[in-house]
Write a protein that holds these residues in place. Structure first.
Motif, PDB file in Angstrom:
ATOM      1  N   HIS A  30       0.862  -1.184   0.000  1.00 39.62           N
ATOM      2  CA  HIS A  30       0.000   0.000   0.000  1.00 39.62           C
ATOM      3  C   HIS A  30       0.900   1.236   0.000  1.00 39.62           C
ATOM      4  N   LEU A  31       0.418   2.296  -0.635  1.00 43.80           N
ATOM      5  CA  LEU A  31       1.223   3.521  -0.753  1.00 43.80           C
ATOM      6  C   LEU A  31       0.319   4.738  -0.662  1.00 43.80           C
ATOM      7  N   ILE A  32       0.724   5.700   0.159  1.00 46.10           N
ATOM      8  CA  ILE A  32       0.019   6.990   0.233  1.00 46.10           C
ATOM      9  C   ILE A  32       1.038   8.106   0.097  1.00 46.10           C
ATOM     10  N   ALA A  33       0.795   8.978  -0.869  1.00 46.42           N
ATOM     11  CA  ALA A  33       1.602  10.186  -1.020  1.00 46.42           C
ATOM     12  C   ALA A  33       0.992  11.240  -0.099  1.00 46.42           C
ATOM     13  N   CYS A  34       1.609  11.452   1.058  1.00 44.25           N
ATOM     14  CA  CYS A  34       1.085  12.391   2.049  1.00 44.25           C
ATOM     15  C   CYS A  34       1.461  13.813   1.637  1.00 44.25           C
ATOM     16  N   TRP A  35       0.485  14.716   1.737  1.00 43.91           N
ATOM     17  CA  TRP A  35       0.614  16.034   1.120  1.00 43.91           C
ATOM     18  C   TRP A  35       0.540  17.149   2.148  1.00 43.91           C
ATOM     19  N   ASP A  36       1.317  18.203   1.910  1.00 43.23           N
ATOM     20  CA  ASP A  36       1.240  19.412   2.731  1.00 43.23           C
ATOM     21  C   ASP A  36       0.081  20.275   2.241  1.00 43.23           C
ATOM     22  N   ASP A  37      -1.107  20.120   2.835  1.00 43.36           N
ATOM     23  CA  ASP A  37      -2.182  21.052   2.484  1.00 43.36           C
ATOM     24  C   ASP A  37      -1.860  22.438   3.020  1.00 43.36           C
ATOM     25  N   VAL A  87      -3.117  12.119  -0.044  1.00 47.33           N
ATOM     26  CA  VAL A  87      -3.941  12.521   1.097  1.00 47.33           C
ATOM     27  C   VAL A  87      -3.291  13.690   1.828  1.00 47.33           C
ATOM     28  N   GLY A  88      -4.064  14.734   2.035  1.00 46.64           N
ATOM     29  CA  GLY A  88      -3.648  15.871   2.843  1.00 46.64           C
ATOM     30  C   GLY A  88      -4.747  16.196   3.836  1.00 46.64           C
ATOM     31  N   ALA A 145       2.110  17.326   5.827  1.00 41.48           N
ATOM     32  CA  ALA A 145       2.208  15.902   5.514  1.00 41.48           C
ATOM     33  C   ALA A 145       2.666  15.119   6.737  1.00 41.48           C
ATOM     34  N   ASP A 146       3.506  15.721   7.579  1.00 43.84           N
ATOM     35  CA  ASP A 146       3.970  15.053   8.801  1.00 43.84           C
ATOM     36  C   ASP A 146       2.799  14.555   9.640  1.00 43.84           C
ATOM     37  N   ASP A 147       1.754  15.375   9.720  1.00 43.23           N
ATOM     38  CA  ASP A 147       0.604  15.025  10.546  1.00 43.23           C
ATOM     39  C   ASP A 147      -0.224  13.915   9.911  1.00 43.23           C
ATOM     40  N   VAL A 148      -0.310  13.937   8.591  1.00 44.15           N
ATOM     41  CA  VAL A 148      -0.994  12.858   7.873  1.00 44.15           C
ATOM     42  C   VAL A 148      -0.234  11.546   8.100  1.00 44.15           C
ATOM     43  N   ILE A 149       1.088  11.630   7.975  1.00 40.21           N
ATOM     44  CA  ILE A 149       1.932  10.457   8.221  1.00 40.21           C
ATOM     45  C   ILE A 149       1.753   9.963   9.649  1.00 40.21           C
ATOM     46  N   GLY A 150       1.784  10.881  10.603  1.00 44.79           N
ATOM     47  CA  GLY A 150       1.649  10.498  12.006  1.00 44.79           C
ATOM     48  C   GLY A 150       0.338   9.787  12.291  1.00 44.79           C
ATOM     49  N   THR A 151      -0.736  10.260  11.666  1.00 41.91           N
ATOM     50  CA  THR A 151      -2.047   9.652  11.885  1.00 41.91           C
ATOM     51  C   THR A 151      -2.101   8.245  11.305  1.00 41.91           C
ATOM     52  N   TYR A 152      -1.654   8.088  10.060  1.00 41.48           N
ATOM     53  CA  TYR A 152      -1.690   6.763   9.440  1.00 41.48           C
ATOM     54  C   TYR A 152      -0.752   5.782  10.143  1.00 41.48           C
ATOM     55  N   ALA A 153       0.450   6.256  10.499  1.00 43.41           N
ATOM     56  CA  ALA A 153       1.413   5.365  11.151  1.00 43.41           C
ATOM     57  C   ALA A 153       0.905   4.894  12.504  1.00 43.41           C
ATOM     58  N   VAL A 178       0.778  15.423  14.685  1.00 44.71           N
ATOM     59  CA  VAL A 178      -0.596  15.081  15.047  1.00 44.71           C
ATOM     60  C   VAL A 178      -0.843  13.621  14.663  1.00 44.71           C
ATOM     61  N   ARG A 179      -1.554  12.907  15.522  1.00 41.69           N
ATOM     62  CA  ARG A 179      -1.790  11.483  15.276  1.00 41.69           C
ATOM     63  C   ARG A 179      -3.274  11.127  15.218  1.00 41.69           C
ATOM     64  N   ASP A 180      -4.139  12.130  15.238  1.00 45.26           N
ATOM     65  CA  ASP A 180      -5.569  11.816  15.328  1.00 45.26           C
ATOM     66  C   ASP A 180      -6.420  12.611  14.335  1.00 45.26           C
ATOM     67  N   LEU A 181      -5.882  12.861  13.149  1.00 43.82           N
ATOM     68  CA  LEU A 181      -6.656  13.560  12.128  1.00 43.82           C
ATOM     69  C   LEU A 181      -7.792  12.684  11.604  1.00 43.82           C
ATOM     70  N   GLU A 182      -8.838  13.341  11.135  1.00 49.96           N
ATOM     71  CA  GLU A 182      -9.914  12.615  10.466  1.00 49.96           C
ATOM     72  C   GLU A 182      -9.517  12.443   9.003  1.00 49.96           C
ATOM     73  N   LEU A 183      -9.142  11.227   8.657  1.00 51.25           N
ATOM     74  CA  LEU A 183      -8.648  10.929   7.318  1.00 51.25           C
ATOM     75  C   LEU A 183      -9.366   9.699   6.773  1.00 51.25           C
ATOM     76  N   PRO A 184      -9.407   9.558   5.451  1.00 49.51           N
ATOM     77  CA  PRO A 184      -9.920   8.303   4.898  1.00 49.51           C
ATOM     78  C   PRO A 184      -9.003   7.161   5.309  1.00 49.51           C
ATOM     79  N   THR A 185      -9.568   5.989   5.488  1.00 47.66           N
ATOM     80  CA  THR A 185      -8.724   4.830   5.756  1.00 47.66           C
ATOM     81  C   THR A 185      -7.871   4.564   4.518  1.00 47.66           C
ATOM     82  N   PRO A 186      -6.773   3.836   4.667  1.00 52.97           N
ATOM     83  CA  PRO A 186      -5.993   3.491   3.478  1.00 52.97           C
ATOM     84  C   PRO A 186      -6.852   2.841   2.389  1.00 52.97           C
ATOM     85  N   SER A 187      -7.784   2.005   2.803  1.00 55.83           N
ATOM     86  CA  SER A 187      -8.667   1.363   1.825  1.00 55.83           C
ATOM     87  C   SER A 187      -9.529   2.392   1.121  1.00 55.83           C
ATOM     88  N   GLU A 188     -10.112   3.310   1.885  1.00 56.40           N
ATOM     89  CA  GLU A 188     -10.961   4.362   1.298  1.00 56.40           C
ATOM     90  C   GLU A 188     -10.158   5.279   0.386  1.00 56.40           C
TER      91      GLU A 188
END
Length: 312
Positions: free
Chosen positions: A54-61, A116-117, A123-131, A262-272
């Motif tokens: 699985h791969l997600i390009a985490c983005w700096d919104d 995903v942003g 992007a750090d926060d997106v990464i932190g949430t998914y990880a 940040v580790r608790d963003l509301e993000l789509p699941t990797p599947s979504e």
């Protein structure tokens, strides 16, 4: 193949590609294509070598979130090219790279790579949430040491560190961080806060460098405990260090919140988000191959497609 989620610190990688691949490689109209070529080659190699599923390009919104700046106005201030009233400050980016960023997004989309942003977050926060939420192995690809705070052997989270280039990738685990910095990954936020980071506009505590920061955390365990010791005349903390910490009190009140991802963003699941890697087929493959010719992307698209074909 066991599931493995790869999280890209996308801006970190395309900046590295821009400076690592000659900008003499251009489209017919003179637009450089070095960043996009380099990024695609990175993705093709990384997904293959580290067996990502699985791969997600985490983005700096927002590369400089307003809430971090409100806490610490110096945060990334040296990189601001233009201050914006809407809080979306313009980062100082080479013109040749700016022109390629929309194309990067377009190519990643055609290749079926999830982007995903999150509003007002990096992007750090997106990464932190998914990880933090992953239920299987995670590889974080970045040239930013701040991500070391996420390394966690117990949960199979590691960093593929690109700071020394793609020929010298470093796989960062708990052991590597302890060996190199003499702190645990869980202490890395406090360590970075104490020593500072000029590239991010973090002044640190004046007179406290890497060695002193590590020594303090080894003795007291956390920044909170270090600060408590600074207030306790019987703690054994030297007067010199005590005065330095006291002088930096206002900075120390806010900096950990700025450094901590940040580790608790509301993000789509990797599947979504569509993170599972699959071959590019049909119309999208045709469009990607056509775009490759139009933009002189050469073998980079070919190599990416070949890498993704292995996921059939």
């Amino acid at each position: 193949m066991a599931d493995r989620l790869m999280l890209l610190d996308t801006a970190s990688l395309y900046f590295r590609a821009f400076y690592g691949v000659p900008d003499s490689i251009k489209r017919d109209d003179g637009t450089p294509v070095n960043a996009i070529r380099g990024l695609l080659d990175m993705i093709a190699r990384l997904t293959t070598e580290f067996e990502a599923t699985h791969l997600i390009a985490c983005w700096d919104d927002n590369w400089r979130p307003s809430w971090r700046v409100d806490l610490l106005p110096s945060y990334k201030a040296q990189r601001v090219a233009e201050t914006a009233v809407n809080g979306l400050d313009v980062e100082e980016v080479p013109t040749g790279l700016t022109a390629q960023i929309p194309l990067i997004r377009e190519v990643l989309d055609l290749a079926g790579i999830a982007i995903v942003g999150a509003a007002d977050h990096e992007a750090d926060d997106v990464i932190g949430t998914y990880a933090s939420r992953a239920d299987h192995a995670v590889d974080i690809v970045t040239g930013d040491r701040d991500q070391f705070q996420l390394v966690d052997d117990a949960h199979d989270v590691r960093v593929i560190y690109t700071a020394r280039g793609m020929k010298n990738l470093e796989l960062v685990t708990d052991e590597v961080i302890v060996s190199k910095y003499r702190v645990l990954p869980s202490q890395y936020v406090d360590y970075a806060t104490l020593r500072g980071d000029t590239s991010d506009g973090l002044p640190g505590v004046s007179g406290v460098g890497d060695k002193t920061a590590a020594t303090l955390l080894a003795e007291y365990g956390s920044l909170v405990s270090v600060r408590d010791a600074a207030k306790d005349a019987d703690s054994g903390l030297s007067g010199s260090v005590r005065s330095k910490l006291t002088a930096a009190s206002d900075y120390l009140d806010v900096a950990p919140k700025v450094v901590r991802v940040v580790r608790d963003l509301e993000l789509p699941t990797p599947s979504e988000a569509g993170a599972r890697l699959t071959p590019v087929t049909g119309t999208k493959r045709d469009e990607l191959e056509s775009l490759s010719k139009d933009w002189n992307l050469g073998g980079s698209v070919t190599r990416l497609l070949a890498a993704l074909d292995t996921y059939a």
